[in-house]
Design a protein around this motif. Structure first.
Motif, PDB file in Angstrom:
ATOM      1  N   MET A  48       0.840  -1.198   0.000  1.00  0.00           N
ATOM      2  CA  MET A  48       0.000   0.000   0.000  1.00  0.00           C
ATOM      3  C   MET A  48       0.875   1.248   0.000  1.00  0.00           C
ATOM      4  O   MET A  48       2.077   1.158   0.241  1.00  0.00           O
ATOM      5  N   ASP A  49       0.276   2.401  -0.278  1.00  0.00           N
ATOM      6  CA  ASP A  49       1.046   3.639  -0.259  1.00  0.00           C
ATOM      7  C   ASP A  49       1.333   4.043   1.177  1.00  0.00           C
ATOM      8  O   ASP A  49       0.551   3.762   2.083  1.00  0.00           O
ATOM      9  N   ALA A  50       2.450   4.712   1.364  1.00  0.00           N
ATOM     10  CA  ALA A  50       2.836   5.102   2.716  1.00  0.00           C
ATOM     11  C   ALA A  50       2.444   6.539   3.023  1.00  0.00           C
ATOM     12  O   ALA A  50       2.883   7.119   3.998  1.00  0.00           O
ATOM     13  N   ASP A  51       1.616   7.135   2.169  1.00  0.00           N
ATOM     14  CA  ASP A  51       1.318   8.558   2.334  1.00  0.00           C
ATOM     15  C   ASP A  51      -0.038   8.791   2.995  1.00  0.00           C
ATOM     16  O   ASP A  51      -0.569   9.890   2.942  1.00  0.00           O
ATOM     17  N   LEU A  52      -0.625   7.748   3.571  1.00  0.00           N
ATOM     18  CA  LEU A  52      -1.916   7.811   4.267  1.00  0.00           C
ATOM     19  C   LEU A  52      -3.100   7.998   3.315  1.00  0.00           C
ATOM     20  O   LEU A  52      -4.200   8.275   3.751  1.00  0.00           O
ATOM     21  N   GLN A  53      -2.851   7.865   1.992  1.00  0.00           N
ATOM     22  CA  GLN A  53      -3.989   7.970   1.070  1.00  0.00           C
ATOM     23  C   GLN A  53      -4.792   6.664   1.088  1.00  0.00           C
ATOM     24  O   GLN A  53      -6.002   6.674   0.936  1.00  0.00           O
ATOM     25  N   ASN A  54      -4.101   5.539   1.246  1.00  0.00           N
ATOM     26  CA  ASN A  54      -4.796   4.263   1.465  1.00  0.00           C
ATOM     27  C   ASN A  54      -5.090   4.133   2.947  1.00  0.00           C
ATOM     28  O   ASN A  54      -4.398   4.709   3.778  1.00  0.00           O
ATOM     29  N   PRO A  63      -7.302  12.371   0.780  1.00  0.00           N
ATOM     30  CA  PRO A  63      -6.384  13.312   0.129  1.00  0.00           C
ATOM     31  C   PRO A  63      -5.030  13.265   0.825  1.00  0.00           C
ATOM     32  O   PRO A  63      -4.957  12.916   2.007  1.00  0.00           O
ATOM     33  N   ARG A  64      -3.980  13.595   0.100  1.00  0.00           N
ATOM     34  CA  ARG A  64      -2.660  13.624   0.712  1.00  0.00           C
ATOM     35  C   ARG A  64      -2.561  14.870   1.585  1.00  0.00           C
ATOM     36  O   ARG A  64      -2.843  15.976   1.119  1.00  0.00           O
ATOM     37  N   ILE A  65      -2.171  14.687   2.850  1.00  0.00           N
ATOM     38  CA  ILE A  65      -2.084  15.834   3.753  1.00  0.00           C
ATOM     39  C   ILE A  65      -0.636  16.273   3.937  1.00  0.00           C
ATOM     40  O   ILE A  65      -0.300  17.431   3.802  1.00  0.00           O
TER      41      ILE A  65
HETATM   42 MG    MG Z   1      -0.328   9.141  -2.922  1.00  0.00          MG
END
Ligand code: MG
Ligand code: UDP
Length: 314
Positions: A91-97, A197-199
């Protein structure tokens, strides 16, 4: 069943620790048998330091450090190769998932699917630079691969270990694993996932990725159809070219013999020579491709087929 979460990380210093806590909470509730594998893809911020700090207090949090930025696909691939879980969820590590979707993936796997793809139905990204290109790309990919899922680009997907371990990933190809797996006989399913959304931090991609994805699609499709028989592709085109070359050559000859026209006034002689040369070249290329293909399989003891069951062979 042991579960591996794989996170590619490039400049995500503010996201890692939030994600770590959310993930751990969800995973501990499901079952204690899990690992979180982070692959630091040459981050230029403090990501590696943050990862190291977390890893000292939790042996299930395993971290890998790339020497340079090799890209999301490479990072995912490295994490998957080193993972030990029977089920692998990148999964993505940017908290979007959202980690709370993990149980839904597992349920679907338990229903008998080998690959479960996430579908960001309500995607929180920019409309023009991301969502529209992605809709178009997904449509093209689905129709060319023949595997109808909605969101190839969602990196949160669940795979059974045996499906994904043998797959080598290049370019932007991680998104094609469901298609690839389905061609090999895997059962592919889909679930709707939450998308945020990416924060913190920034996206690493823009519109240009769509073109790279389409180019990769051409490669994937070519390899899937002609991998074992490249001569049929190049040789086929070669024959067409040779045939057209002969026709133009004969036409030129006819014009000359029956004194209809000076052939130097027509493009025929050059066209004929060109088509014949191209034809011969294409056939030669086919032979080279056949040799390369054989080296590919035989040097790695790979077989061009997949056996599902074996009975009474000790
Ligand atoms: Mg992303
Ligand atoms: N990523 C990476 N290497 C890269 C680019 C991205 O490991 O060269 C990671 C990034 O840290 C994130 C995931 O891949 O965890 C998805 O990246 P991003 O959020 O930028 O993509 P988007 O969600 O905008 O498609």
């Amino acid at each position: 069943m042991k579960l591996s979460i794989v996170l590619p990380i490039y400049n995500e210093e503010e996201n890692i620790s939030i994600l770590y806590h959310k993930l751990t909470e969800v995973l501990q509730r499901i079952n204690d048998d899990y690992e979180i594998i982070c692959v630091n893809d040459g981050s230029r911020d403090k990501s590696w330091q943050v990862l190291k700090d977390l890893a000292t207090s939790d042996h299930k949090f395993k971290i890998l450090n790339f020497k340079n930025n090799f890209g999301q696909t490479a990072a995912m691939s490295a994490g998957i190769k080193i993972s030990q879980g029977e089920i692998i969820i990148p999964m993505d590590a940017d908290l979007q998932n959202d980690p709370t979707d993990i149980p839904k993936f597992l349920e679907k796997i338990k229903e008998g699917y080998d690959v479960v793809s996430g579908w960001r139905k309500d995607r929180k990204d920019d409309l023009f630079s991301r969502k529209i290109p992605s809709w178009i790309a997904n449509g093209i990919i689905a129709s060319i691969t023949g595997v109808k899922i909605h969101d190839y680009g969602c990196s949160m997907k669940a795979y059974k270990q045996d499906i994904i371990k043998g797959v080598n990933l290049y370019g932007e190809m991680h998104r094609f694993i469901p298609a690839y797996a389905s061609w090999q006989g895997a059962k592919v399913g889909e679930i709707v996932v939450t998308h945020h959304p990416r924060i913190h931090g920034q996206t690493k991609y823009g519109i240009s990725r769509t073109f790279k994805v389409i180019l990769d699609l051409v490669v994937v499709k070519f390899l899937s159809v002609y991998m074992n028989r490249p001569m049929h592709f190049f040789g086929g085109l070669g024959f067409v070219s040779l045939f057209l070359g002969l026709i133009t050559g004969l036409t030129a000859l006819g014009l000359r013999l029956f004194h209809i026209k000076y052939i130097v006034e027509t493009p025929l002689p050059i066209l004929s020579a060109m088509l014949i040369i191209v034809g011969v070249q294409l056939i030669a290329m086919g032979i080279l491709a056949e040799m390369i293909m054989r080296t590919y399989y035989e040097s790695q003891n790979k077989e061009p087929y997949v056996i599902k069951d074996k009975i009474n062979f000790d």
